[in-house]
Design a protein around this motif. Structure first.
Motif, PDB file in Angstrom:
ATOM      1  N   LEU A 115      43.726 -80.289   2.251  1.00 19.58           N
ATOM      2  CA  LEU A 115      43.047 -79.625   3.357  1.00 19.58           C
ATOM      3  C   LEU A 115      43.969 -78.787   4.239  1.00 19.58           C
ATOM      4  N   CYS A 116      45.251 -79.096   4.254  1.00 18.00           N
ATOM      5  CA  CYS A 116      46.175 -78.374   5.157  1.00 18.00           C
ATOM      6  C   CYS A 116      47.031 -77.354   4.386  1.00 18.00           C
ATOM      7  N   PRO A 117      48.150 -77.758   3.773  1.00 19.22           N
ATOM      8  CA  PRO A 117      48.917 -76.755   3.027  1.00 19.22           C
ATOM      9  C   PRO A 117      48.177 -76.181   1.832  1.00 19.22           C
ATOM     10  N   GLY A 118      47.203 -76.924   1.268  1.00 18.04           N
ATOM     11  CA  GLY A 118      46.412 -76.375   0.168  1.00 18.04           C
ATOM     12  C   GLY A 118      45.636 -75.148   0.622  1.00 18.04           C
ATOM     13  N   MET A 119      44.991 -75.247   1.790  1.00 16.37           N
ATOM     14  CA  MET A 119      44.260 -74.111   2.336  1.00 16.37           C
ATOM     15  C   MET A 119      45.204 -73.001   2.786  1.00 16.37           C
ATOM     16  N   TYR A 120      46.358 -73.403   3.309  1.00 17.50           N
ATOM     17  CA  TYR A 120      47.359 -72.405   3.681  1.00 17.50           C
ATOM     18  C   TYR A 120      47.806 -71.604   2.454  1.00 17.50           C
ATOM     19  N   ASN A 121      47.992 -72.293   1.340  1.00 14.60           N
ATOM     20  CA  ASN A 121      48.387 -71.601   0.116  1.00 14.60           C
ATOM     21  C   ASN A 121      47.309 -70.632  -0.359  1.00 14.60           C
ATOM     22  N   ALA A 122      46.041 -71.050  -0.214  1.00 17.11           N
ATOM     23  CA  ALA A 122      44.952 -70.149  -0.597  1.00 17.11           C
ATOM     24  C   ALA A 122      44.966 -68.899   0.267  1.00 17.11           C
ATOM     25  N   LEU A 123      45.249 -69.078   1.553  1.00 15.92           N
ATOM     26  CA  LEU A 123      45.311 -67.942   2.470  1.00 15.92           C
ATOM     27  C   LEU A 123      46.507 -67.050   2.158  1.00 15.92           C
ATOM     28  N   SER A 124      47.656 -67.663   1.942  1.00 21.45           N
ATOM     29  CA  SER A 124      48.870 -66.890   1.640  1.00 21.45           C
ATOM     30  C   SER A 124      48.769 -66.192   0.294  1.00 21.45           C
ATOM     31  N   GLY A 125      48.096 -66.849  -0.656  1.00 23.38           N
ATOM     32  CA  GLY A 125      47.982 -66.282  -1.997  1.00 23.38           C
ATOM     33  C   GLY A 125      47.232 -64.971  -2.042  1.00 23.38           C
ATOM     34  N   LEU A 126      46.485 -64.667  -0.970  1.00 27.67           N
ATOM     35  CA  LEU A 126      45.787 -63.381  -0.906  1.00 27.67           C
ATOM     36  C   LEU A 126      46.756 -62.228  -0.709  1.00 27.67           C
ATOM     37  N   GLY A 127      47.976 -62.534  -0.255  1.00 33.45           N
ATOM     38  CA  GLY A 127      48.938 -61.495   0.092  1.00 33.45           C
ATOM     39  C   GLY A 127      48.693 -61.050   1.521  1.00 33.45           C
ATOM     40  N   GLY A 128      49.735 -61.127   2.362  1.00 31.33           N
ATOM     41  CA  GLY A 128      49.591 -60.717   3.748  1.00 31.33           C
ATOM     42  C   GLY A 128      48.650 -61.602   4.536  1.00 31.33           C
ATOM     43  N   ALA A 129      48.413 -62.841   4.075  1.00 31.83           N
ATOM     44  CA  ALA A 129      47.479 -63.773   4.719  1.00 31.83           C
ATOM     45  C   ALA A 129      46.105 -63.146   4.920  1.00 31.83           C
ATOM     46  N   GLY A 130      45.701 -62.272   4.007  1.00 26.82           N
ATOM     47  CA  GLY A 130      44.390 -61.641   4.076  1.00 26.82           C
ATOM     48  C   GLY A 130      44.379 -60.306   4.786  1.00 26.82           C
ATOM     49  N   GLN A 131      45.507 -59.895   5.353  1.00 27.61           N
ATOM     50  CA  GLN A 131      45.597 -58.606   6.034  1.00 27.61           C
ATOM     51  C   GLN A 131      46.031 -57.529   5.039  1.00 27.61           C
ATOM     52  N   LEU A 132      45.500 -56.319   5.229  1.00 29.38           N
ATOM     53  CA  LEU A 132      45.857 -55.230   4.317  1.00 29.38           C
ATOM     54  C   LEU A 132      47.315 -54.839   4.495  1.00 29.38           C
ATOM     55  N   ASP A 133      47.808 -54.854   5.745  1.00 31.15           N
ATOM     56  CA  ASP A 133      49.217 -54.598   6.043  1.00 31.15           C
ATOM     57  C   ASP A 133      49.910 -55.951   6.186  1.00 31.15           C
ATOM     58  N   PRO A 134      50.856 -56.279   5.308  1.00 33.05           N
ATOM     59  CA  PRO A 134      51.448 -57.617   5.329  1.00 33.05           C
ATOM     60  C   PRO A 134      52.524 -57.817   6.387  1.00 33.05           C
ATOM     61  N   THR A 135      52.821 -56.801   7.213  1.00 31.91           N
ATOM     62  CA  THR A 135      53.975 -56.891   8.113  1.00 31.91           C
ATOM     63  C   THR A 135      53.850 -58.049   9.092  1.00 31.91           C
ATOM     64  N   VAL A 136      52.713 -58.178   9.782  1.00 28.61           N
ATOM     65  CA  VAL A 136      52.571 -59.251  10.765  1.00 28.61           C
ATOM     66  C   VAL A 136      52.614 -60.616  10.090  1.00 28.61           C
ATOM     67  N   ALA A 137      52.009 -60.728   8.902  1.00 27.55           N
ATOM     68  CA  ALA A 137      52.055 -61.994   8.167  1.00 27.55           C
ATOM     69  C   ALA A 137      53.483 -62.293   7.720  1.00 27.55           C
ATOM     70  N   ASP A 138      54.223 -61.283   7.298  1.00 27.14           N
ATOM     71  CA  ASP A 138      55.620 -61.469   6.903  1.00 27.14           C
ATOM     72  C   ASP A 138      56.454 -61.977   8.075  1.00 27.14           C
ATOM     73  N   ASP A 139      56.295 -61.338   9.244  1.00 29.66           N
ATOM     74  CA  ASP A 139      57.076 -61.741  10.415  1.00 29.66           C
ATOM     75  C   ASP A 139      56.715 -63.156  10.851  1.00 29.66           C
ATOM     76  N   SER A 140      55.426 -63.489  10.784  1.00 30.26           N
ATOM     77  CA  SER A 140      55.005 -64.849  11.115  1.00 30.26           C
ATOM     78  C   SER A 140      55.567 -65.856  10.121  1.00 30.26           C
ATOM     79  N   THR A 141      55.599 -65.468   8.850  1.00 27.07           N
ATOM     80  CA  THR A 141      56.119 -66.364   7.820  1.00 27.07           C
ATOM     81  C   THR A 141      57.628 -66.560   7.963  1.00 27.07           C
ATOM     82  N   VAL A 142      58.338 -65.514   8.370  1.00 25.16           N
ATOM     83  CA  VAL A 142      59.777 -65.648   8.633  1.00 25.16           C
ATOM     84  C   VAL A 142      59.999 -66.654   9.753  1.00 25.16           C
ATOM     85  N   ALA A 143      59.205 -66.543  10.827  1.00 26.58           N
ATOM     86  CA  ALA A 143      59.304 -67.506  11.927  1.00 26.58           C
ATOM     87  C   ALA A 143      58.971 -68.914  11.447  1.00 26.58           C
TER      88      ALA A 143
END
Length: 495
Positions: free
Chosen positions: A68-96
Motif C-alpha cells: 500500500l505504501c512503497p508499492g503505490m509509490y512505485n506505480a506512481l514513479s513508474g509513470l515517469g515524472g510521477a505522472g507529470q509531463l515535465d519530470p523536473t519537479v519530480a526529479d528534484d523532489s526525488t533527489v531530496a
C-alpha cells in the motif's frame, strides 16, 4: 543433546522447544511456549491459517504495508515524472527524497531497534501519503516547494520503513526458508505496484498527452494512508515464535550509544561488508533511466501507464523465480550463492545489452521530436518486452542482494544494520542518478553509467559471495555480536 518435541494442541507449536539464549550458561534453554490466541492456528474451510505471532503472518502484514505504501509509490514513479509531463519537479523532489533517505538510513537500524518495528513502519507509511498529496496540490497550485518538502520528508520515512521491513524479512524466517520469504514479500509488494498502476491506467485511458488526472493522486493518497494504519497491527519481535518453537533473536531496546557502537562494530569486525556496498549503490540506480529516459521519453501517457503495470507484474515473476530457486534443497547454500551470482551476471549482460541497442535509436533532443510510441502502434511489442525485462531484472537483483545479506547472519540486530547500510547506500545512488536526469545529462551516458555500475559491483562483491557465505550461521556466532555491543549498555547502567 537431543530433545523430542511434542506438538501442543492449543498452539500448534512444539512443547518445550522455544529457544532462548542464556549467555551466562552458554547453552539454549527450552521453555513451554506461551499460549493464547496469538499462537493458535485457525481453519478456514480446508485451509489452516498460520497463527498470528508466526513469522509468516508478520511478514504478510509487512508485505501488505509495503503493497500500500512503497508499492503505490512505485506505480506512481513508474509513470515517469510521477505522472507529470515535465519530470523536473519530480526529479528534484526525488533527489531530496533520496538525499534524506541516504542520511537517515545509516542510522535507521538504531532507530528501529529503539522504538520498535511497529512504530517505525507506521511512521514510515505516513510519508508516502503526504508525497501523493503534494502532487495533487501541484496540479492545482504549481507549489514546487511543497513537492520538494514532501520528497525530503518521504526520504526520512522511507529510510525507517525499509529498515523495519528488512529486519523482519531477513531475521524472522528459518535459514532454509529465507529465499522463499523474500520472494513472497517481493511478490506481494510488487503486486501493490501492479494494482496501483491500474489507477492511472483507468484514469488516463483516453489520455495520450499531458499530466495524469487528480483521480490518480487521490487514489494513491487513500491507499497509502491505509498502509500506515495497517502497520499498527504488527507484534513486537519478542512475541514471535517460529513453527519449530525457536524464538527470533530480538533487541531489547538498547541505548543510543550501544547502537551507534553497533554500526561501528559491524564495519570493524566485518570489513568485507564494504565489498557489497557497490551492489547496494547500484540497486536502484537504474530507476531514473528506466522511468524517465525510457518510459517517459518514448511512450504516450496511457501507454506509460500500461508499461508500468506490466513492469511491476514482471517483478512479481522475477521475485518468485529467484526466491524459490535460492531455497532449493537440491543444491547446497554455497552452490546456490555461486549459481545465483552467475545467473545475475549473465542477465546483466543480456538484458542491458538489448537496452543498449534500443537506446542508440534516440537521445534527449530527438525524443522531443519523434512521435511517442502508443500501444496501437505496430512497433510497440519489442520496446514493451524490453521494459518488462527491466522489471524482471530489478526483482531478481533485489531478491539476490537480500538473500546474500540474510545468508550472512540470522541476528535481527545485525541485519537491521545491514538493511540500514543497504538502503542508505542505495538511496545515495538514486539521488545521484535522478539529479543527473534533472541536469539533462545525455541518455546514453545515463545508460552507460548504469550498466557499468551493475557489472562492476558484481565483480567487487564476488569474493564475499564466493568465500563468506557458509552452509549455516551458528547462534553462538550471531549472539556474540549482540553480547559485545550490549556490554556498553551494561556499563552505562552501572554508572
Amino acid at each position: 543433546m537431543s530433545t523430542e518435541a511434542h506438538v501442543s494442541e492449543k498452539t500448534g507449536l512444539p512443547v518445550g522447544a522455544a529457544v532462548e539464549h542464556d549467555s551466562e550458561k552458554g547453552h539454549p534453554e527450552f521453555n513451554e511456549p506461551p499460549t493464547g490466541w496469538l499462537y493458535r492456528e485457525r481453519k478456514l474451510g480446508p485451509i489452516t491459517l498460520p497463527y498470528y505471532a508466526s513469522p509468516i503472518s508478520q511478514l504478510l502484514i509487512v508485505a501488505f504495508v509495503c503493497f500500500l505504501c512503497p508499492g503505490m509509490y512505485n506505480a506512481l514513479s513508474g509513470l515517469g515524472g510521477a505522472g507529470q509531463l515535465d519530470p523536473t519537479v519530480a526529479d528534484d523532489s526525488t533527489v531530496a527524497l533520496y538525499a534524506t533517505f541516504a542520511s537517515v538510513a545509516f542510522f535507521s537500524g538504531s532507530i528501529c531497534n529503539k522504538i520498535g518495528v511497529k512504530a517505525t513502519l507506521s511512521f514510515g507509511g505516513f510519508g508516502y501519503a503526504l508525497y501523493s498529496a503534494s502532487f495533487l496540490c501541484y496540479n492545482h497550485t504549481g507549489n514546487r516547494g511543497f513537492v520538494i518538502f514532501a520528497g525530503a520528508l518521504l526520504g526520512v520515512c522511507a529510510g525507517l520503513l525499509w529498515c523495519a521491513q528488512g529486519t523482519i524479512m531477513m531475521s524472522y524466517p528459518p535459514e532454509k526458508s529465507k529465499g522463499r520469504y523474500i520472494s513472497i514479500f517481493w511478490m506481494i509488494f510488487n503486486l501493490g505496484a501492479v494494482i496501483g498502476s491500474l489507477v492511472p491506467l483507468v484514469d488516463n485511458i483516453k489520455n495520450k498527452h499531458g499530466n495524469v488526472g487528480d483521480g490518480t493522486y487521490i487514489g494513491f493518497l487513500v491507499l497509502m494512508g491505509g498502509g500506515a494504519i495497517l502497520a499498527l497491527f504488527l507484534l513486537d519481535s519478542n512475541k514471535i515464535i517460529r513453527k519449530d518453537g525457536s524464538k527470533v533473536i530480538s533487541v531489547q531496546h538498547p541505548s543510543w550509544k550501544s547502537e551507534l557502537l553497533g554500526l561501528w562494530e559491524v564495519l570493524i569486525s566485518e570489513p568485507w561488508i564494504l565489498a557489497l556496498f557497490p551492489m547496494f549503490f547500484s540497486s536502484n540506480y537504474f530507476y531514473s533511466y528506466q522511468f524517465n529516459a525510457y518510459n517517459l521519453a518514448r511512450f504516450t501517457t496511457r501507454t506509460r501507464s500500461l508499461n508500468s503495470l506490466l513492469y511491476w507484474l514482471s517483478q512479481i515473476i522475477g521475485a518468485g523465480i529467484m526466491g524459490f530457486a535460492l531455497d532449493t534443497q537440491r543444491l547446497t547454500r554455497i552452490t546456490r550463492a555461486r549459481v545465483g551470482f552467475a545467473f545475475v551476471f549473465i542477465l546483466t549482460l543480456g538484458i542491458w545489452g538489448g537496452g543498449y541497442a534500443f537506446q542508440r535509436q534516440y537521445n534527449r533532443e530527438t525524443a522531443e521530436i519523434i512521435p511517442k510510441i502508443d500501444w496501437h502502434d505496430s512497433g510497440y511489442g519489442g520496446p514493451l518486452v524490453l521494459y518488462m525485462c527491466y522489471g524482471l531484472y530489478d526483482a531478481i537483483w533485489q531478491t539476490y542482494v537480500y538473500w546474500v545479506m540474510g545468508s550472512l547472519s540470522n541476528n535481527s540486530r545485525k541485519l537491521a544494520i545491514y538493511a540500514g547500510f543497504y538502503k542508505g547506500i542505495q538511496s545515495a545512488g538514486s539521488a545521484i542518478t535522478f539529479r543527473l536526469d534533472s541536469l539533462k545529462v545525455p541518455y546514453i551516458r545515463m545508460f552507460g553509467s548504469t550498466w557499468g555500475l551493475l557489472l562492476g559491483s558484481l565483480v567487487v562483491a564476488a569474493p564475499v559471495i564466493f568465500l563468506r557465505i557458509q552452509e549455516h550461521v551458528s547462534a553462538e556466532e550471531d549472539l556474540k555480536f549482540s553480547d559485545e555491543t550490549q556490554s556498553v549498555e551494561k556499563f552505562e547502567q552501572k554508572d
